[in-house]
Motif scaffolding. Structure first.
Motif: not given
Ligand code: SF4
Length: 471
Positions: A370-371, A310-311, A376, A374, A316, A339, A313-314
């Motif tokens: 998700c970039p 996970c980076i 989830i 992931i 999700c 996440i 980014c928010g």
């Molecule tokens: S979209 Fe992916 S990278 Fe971004 S916060 Fe959610 S899990 Fe992390």
């Protein structure tokens, strides 16, 4: 931050009834999601870029110990000191030791989820140190004695009007709703803090092993102020932030701002490779990087290792129908949304966050956004299985599922239950045909905030049989 994840069901009900919160969430998540879609649509081959980013993060996770050592060796050569923190307590202790070593009294701090995780501010204040958040959202959170409710937009739960009232009450500002006036006012206050602090603290978005570089992406410039104005600079980063090469960073940094705020690039991208060198007029005289484990090594060895890619980014969170309705505080800890529903149970124990893996419709919107792709939903399902295996499933769930399986595997019982449900819901429906509230306690909760559409007068099986008979 105190863990209250097991109170998710109660907190969610309160959140659903909070009109101001609903207004703020609808505005914030819709704008962020639309901006992300616009920004991603500009990329020639967004899917290829996402695959490349995912590959870079997974490769880094596979080689994590070696890359961390490479990062340490490279940044140490340029005058930084690397410290290792096994858990939150060790991390906070190290920061306090550094502060005491350099006679620090006042600390300015840039936004960092890792420090939210360790409860750093509380620990610093308990040690008699003054700490000032300098990210505008975090500054507002601190001023209000609140906590962030989103990884990227800490005050997504607040309306502009609430911020105005807070500034008037706590800082004596002349009332104004204008975001520019509010921002200028806060900036003036923060400028004084930057100039008088002896220590700056930031998180890190990426640690580049190849060059020993800390990469920070921000929009307000406060990260640069924290890292360059005070004589002592401390970076606190989770160990999963390391990537192998500058080229990997170049891939990931194309996706992070697009996914987080819908920008092609943030206003500031800082690459910091050590303390100020003898020929450099600016920069901190002392630089420390604290590498925080706090459970990450444990996760890396499990089937949930992918969550460490996970980076933050928010994206999700913004697309999740659960987050969109209940906001971040309901999740009861630092990380929220899809996440958060994965990493909170992993970091704090499934029994301490039992409702979170169930706080999802498994629609898959999080994975699609998700970039780093992931998976989830898959991890949420596995966590649900873990809860059952540990005897932590919600009361009655196992018995309910066994009964459901029995019904579904018997055509006779399936038809009979459908007929009973049809009659029952028709008897309970209002004049518009909708059932406002189901009576059974569990299902009654389900209809607390939704209507229950009645069953069709004729089930599909009956329609099909009639059709076959040529009626
Ligand atoms: S979209 Fe992916 S990278 Fe971004 S916060 Fe959610 S899990 Fe992390």
């Amino acid at each position: 931050m105190e863990l209250k994840a097991n109170a998710f069901p109660q907190a969610a009900i309160i959140a659903l009834k909070d009109i101001q919160l609903q207004t703020a969430l609808a505005r914030g998540t819709t704008n962020a999601s639309n901006a992300r879609l616009r920004a991603m649509s500009e990329v020639t081959d967004a899917e290829a870029l996402r695959r490349q980013a995912r590959a870079a993060k997974l490769r880094a996770l596979r080689n994590l110990p070696a890359l961390l050592e490479q990062f340490e060796a490279n940044i140490t050569q340029r005058g930084a000191t690397v410290l290792w923190a096994e858990d939150a307590e060790a991390c906070n202790r190290l920061v306090i030791e550094v502060a005491r070593r350099h006679a620090v009294q006042r600390i300015v701090k840039s936004k960092s989820m890792a420090t939210e995780e360790t409860g750093l501010n509380r620990a610093l204040e308990a040690a008699g140190l003054e700490v000032i958040e300098t990210d505008l959202g975090e500054y507002i959170v601190q001023l209000d004695g609140d906590s962030p409710s989103h990884i990227v937009m800490p005050i997504i739960h607040k309306t502009r009007e609430q911020v105005r009232d807070l500034f008037v009450e706590k800082l004596g500002m002349t009332p104004s709703d204008d975001p520019e006036v509010l921002t200028a006012f806060a900036r003036q206050k923060l400028r004084e803090a930057f100039l008088s602090a002896q220590m700056g603290i930031t998180g890190a978005n990426f640690l580049i092993a190849e060059t020993g570089t800390v990469a920070i992406v921000t929009n307000e410039g406060n990260g640069r102020m924290c890292s360059s104005l005070p004589p002592v600079y401390v970076v606190i980063a989770g160990i999963e932030k390391v990537v192998e090469r500058v080229a990997d960073f170049a891939t990931l940094v194309q996706l992070l701002p697009r996914s987080a705020t819908g920008q092609r690039m943030t206003s500031y991208v800082h690459l910091i490779s050590g303390a100020a060198q003898p020929d450099e007029p600016d920069g901190p005289a002392f630089m420390y990087v604290i590498l925080l484990d706090n459970g990450r090594s444990r996760i890396r060895g499990t089937r949930y290792a992918e969550s460490l890619a996970c980076i933050r980014c928010g994206a999700c969170l913004n697309v999740c129908p659960v987050y969109q309705n209940v906001g971040g505080h309901a999740y009861g800890w630092v990380y929220s949304g899809p996440i958060g529903a994965v990493i909170t149970p992993l970091l704090k124990g499934v029994a301490n966050a039992a409702p979170l893996p169930h706080a999802s419709s498994l629609c898959g919107a999080c994975q699609a956004a998700c970039p780093v792709m992931i998976n989830i939903p898959d991890m949420l399902l596995r966590l649900r299985a873990d809860l059952v295996a540990e005897g932590e499933a919600p009361p009655g769930l196992s018995a309910g599922i066994a009964a459901w399986a029995r019904l579904m595997s018997s055509p006779f019982l399936y038809e009979l239950s459908g007929a009973v449900a049809r009659l029952a819901t028709r008897a309970m429906a209002g004049s518009d045909g909708q059932v406002r509230r189901l009576p059974v306690p569990l299902l009654g909760n389900w209809t607390e905030n939704r209507d229950f559409p009645p069953f069709a007068a004729k089930p599909f099986r009956q329609l099909w049989r009639e059709r076959q008979r040529g009626q």
